[in-house]
Design a protein around this motif. Structure first.
Motif, short mmCIF file in Angstrom:
data_model
loop_
_atom_site.label_atom_id
_atom_site.label_comp_id
_atom_site.label_asym_id
_atom_site.label_seq_id
_atom_site.Cartn_x
_atom_site.Cartn_y
_atom_site.Cartn_z
N ASP A 35 116.46 12.31 36.89
CA ASP A 35 117.23 12.70 36.42
C ASP A 35 118.01 13.04 35.38
OD1 ASP A 35 115.20 14.08 37.53
OD2 ASP A 35 115.71 15.25 39.43
N SER A 36 119.22 12.17 35.69
CA SER A 36 120.26 12.42 35.01
C SER A 36 119.85 10.88 34.46
CB SER A 36 121.49 11.35 35.92
OG SER A 36 120.77 9.41 36.50
N GLN A 37 118.84 10.65 33.17
CA GLN A 37 118.78 9.86 32.64
C GLN A 37 118.19 10.90 30.93
OE1 GLN A 37 115.04 7.48 32.03
NE2 GLN A 37 114.91 6.78 30.29
N PRO A 38 119.53 11.03 29.49
CA PRO A 38 119.41 10.97 28.78
C PRO A 38 118.39 11.48 27.98
CG PRO A 38 120.86 8.84 28.49
CD PRO A 38 120.45 8.78 30.18
N GLU A 39 118.17 12.62 27.58
CA GLU A 39 116.87 12.60 26.76
C GLU A 39 116.84 11.99 25.24
OE1 GLU A 39 114.09 16.42 24.56
OE2 GLU A 39 116.05 16.07 25.49
N ILE A 40 116.30 11.69 24.56
CA ILE A 40 116.09 10.19 23.78
C ILE A 40 114.95 11.13 22.50
CG2 ILE A 40 115.23 8.19 22.89
CD1 ILE A 40 114.93 7.16 25.37
N TYR A 41 115.65 11.48 21.51
CA TYR A 41 115.20 11.68 19.85
C TYR A 41 114.30 11.29 19.74
CZ TYR A 41 115.04 12.79 15.54
OH TYR A 41 114.23 13.70 14.58
N ARG A 42 113.59 11.86 19.82
CA ARG A 42 111.71 11.74 19.05
C ARG A 42 111.68 12.51 17.41
NH1 ARG A 42 111.65 11.59 24.66
NH2 ARG A 42 110.67 10.11 25.12
N PRO A 43 111.63 11.88 16.55
CA PRO A 43 110.97 13.02 15.46
C PRO A 43 109.66 13.72 15.54
CG PRO A 43 111.41 10.21 14.86
CD PRO A 43 111.13 10.61 16.12
N PRO A 44 109.88 14.38 14.69
CA PRO A 44 109.08 16.16 15.07
C PRO A 44 107.59 15.35 14.36
CG PRO A 44 110.09 16.14 12.88
CD PRO A 44 111.12 15.50 13.77
N THR A 45 106.57 16.11 15.39
CA THR A 45 105.58 15.12 14.98
C THR A 45 104.17 16.01 14.79
OG1 THR A 45 104.45 15.26 17.44
CG2 THR A 45 105.23 12.74 16.63
N THR A 46 104.49 17.89 14.72
CA THR A 46 103.60 18.89 14.18
C THR A 46 105.13 19.71 13.61
OG1 THR A 46 104.57 19.75 16.15
CG2 THR A 46 102.88 18.75 16.18
N GLY A 47 104.45 20.75 12.99
CA GLY A 47 105.16 21.44 12.51
C GLY A 47 105.11 20.72 10.62
N LEU A 48 106.21 22.24 9.79
CA LEU A 48 105.97 21.42 8.48
C LEU A 48 107.32 20.05 8.64
CD1 LEU A 48 107.04 22.14 5.54
CD2 LEU A 48 108.74 24.00 6.40
#
Length: 403
Positions: free
Chosen positions: A70-83
């Motif tokens: 639970d303590s693992q930080p979220e990793i940035y992921r480039p958008p795959t949907t939308g504009l």
């Protein structure tokens, strides 16, 4: 019985060792087979050992990728949907900076401009044509996109040291280092120039009415550090367009008292609306804000949140009534505009679950359309009624208002 104890210990030790080796291989991606040596015990002892241990099921061995702390930080992921998934990758951080993928804020900035335009249209001299209303509304929408983006850039520059401590904002472009401070300032300059280009398309007096709002745009990010009601300052900022609809249609507020009263009531109504929708929005961060030193109306009114939301909604609807009454509007306005606002606000406040981050985000997005849409439809129908003089009293009412 004493001769059985060493046997049980030996069997348990072998099962533990085998399970440990299997788990190690599974976590490293290797496939291995183990052949256990036969245990040198008598058949009777072996049967007793099996009967004793077989009733206890072994826990399943999970792959390493299935175990997430639970303590693992979220990793940035480039958008795959939308504009933003369709633009060059170098543009993505700037699109995220201006919240191009989250347009609800743009709508909330645009609606007060639209309200002011539709309210002023039947009062203008001559009465504004549908083409003029459409053109003016389109200019306001372009300006809302640009200036909402500029406001987000200013906000993220001020909050670059706070955003990393809030779950919802920690991956914003400046906070994660995708855009430097220098790059953000240069980008902000380009945004302000684009906003000025749109503003110059309006009548010249709009320039003087619009300029003071820039001070509010710059000050809002500071409000969350010094007051529990930064949403009120946001309301002062986002609602400014309520004033601009009148001069955009050549109605001089300083020379026309009824129009000034109407614009002031509409402005106050939009401020109350901001308290409602942004308080719901602020509940998303109610756990992280105290740790980051951020103040909000959600924290201040947490104990009686829905009562406060209802009170702010009542103020909003009451001021809408005042905005129409000062211009002598007809029953369509009160039924559709005021009644529609009251009904949608009541429904939203009753349905929203303030303890759910997802539900607050969803109602924040929907609120722009259900309440903003209801008010806009009511104003537009009132405009059409007066434009086509469906009740046959338009000329008399206009003369009475001018007198």
């Amino acid at each position: 019985m004493s001769s059985l104890i060493p046997t049980l210990r030996y069997a348990a030790r072998r099962r533990w060792t085998t399970s440990r080796r299997l788990a190690d291989c599974a976590s490293s991606g290797r496939v291995a087979q183990f052949v256990s040596r036969p245990t040198t015990t008598c058949p009777a002892a072996q049967r007793r050992c099996t009967a004793t241990t077989s009733s206890t099921p072994k826990p399943p061995i999970l792959p390493a990728e299935a175990i997430v702390e639970d303590s693992q930080p979220e990793i940035y992921r480039p958008p795959t949907t939308g504009l933003l998934a369709r633009v060059p990758s170098s543009w993505v951080p700037y699109g995220e900076l201006i919240r191009l993928d989250k347009p609800a804020g743009t709508y909330y900035l645009y609606f007060p401009c639209l309200f002011g335009t539709l309210l002023a249209a039947p009062y203008a001299t001559p009465l504004a044509s549908p083409f003029t209303v459409l053109y003016t509304s389109s200019l306001f929408f372009a300006g809302a996109i640009i200036m909402r983006g500029a406001g987000c850039t200013i906000n993220d520059l001020w909050d670059r040291n706070l955003d990393p401590h809030v779950t919802r904002t920690r991956l914003r472009p400046i906070a994660r280092g995708a855009i430097s401070v220098q790059q953000a300032i240069a980008f902000l300059g380009a945004q302000l120039l684009a906003g000025l280009a749109v503003l110059l398309q309006f009548p010249s007096q709009c320039f003087f009415y619009a300029t003071p709002s820039l001070l509010l745009v710059a000050l809002y990010p500071l409000a969350k550090r010094v007051t529990n009601y930064p949403q009120f300052v946001l309301g002062l900022t986002f609602s400014w367009g309520a004033f601009l609809g009148f001069p955009a249609l050549s109605v001089d507020l300083l020379a026309d008292t009824p129009a000034l009263i109407s614009a002031a009531c509409l402005y106050g109504s939009c401020i109350a609306w901001t308290l409602v929708y942004d308080m719901i929005y602020a509940f998303q961060d109610i756990r992280d804000d105290p740790k980051a030193g951020i103040k909000s109306i959600a924290l201040a009114q947490q104990a009686n949140a829905k009562n406060f939301l209802m009170a702010a909604s009542a103020v909003q609807v009451g001021l809408l009534v005042g905005a129409g009454a000062s211009l002598g509007v007809g029953p369509v306005y009160y039924f559709l505009t005021c009644g529609g606002a009251a009904a949608t606000l009541d429904y939203m406040i009753r349905e929203v679950n303030l303890e759910s981050v997802e539900d607050c985000a969803e109602w924040f997005r929907k609120g722009a359309w259900i309440t903003g849409g209801a008010i806009s439809v009511g104003l537009f129908v009132e405009y059409l009624v007066q434009y086509f003089d469906l009740f046959g009293d338009q000329s008399r009412k206009r003369e009475a208002m001018k007198a």
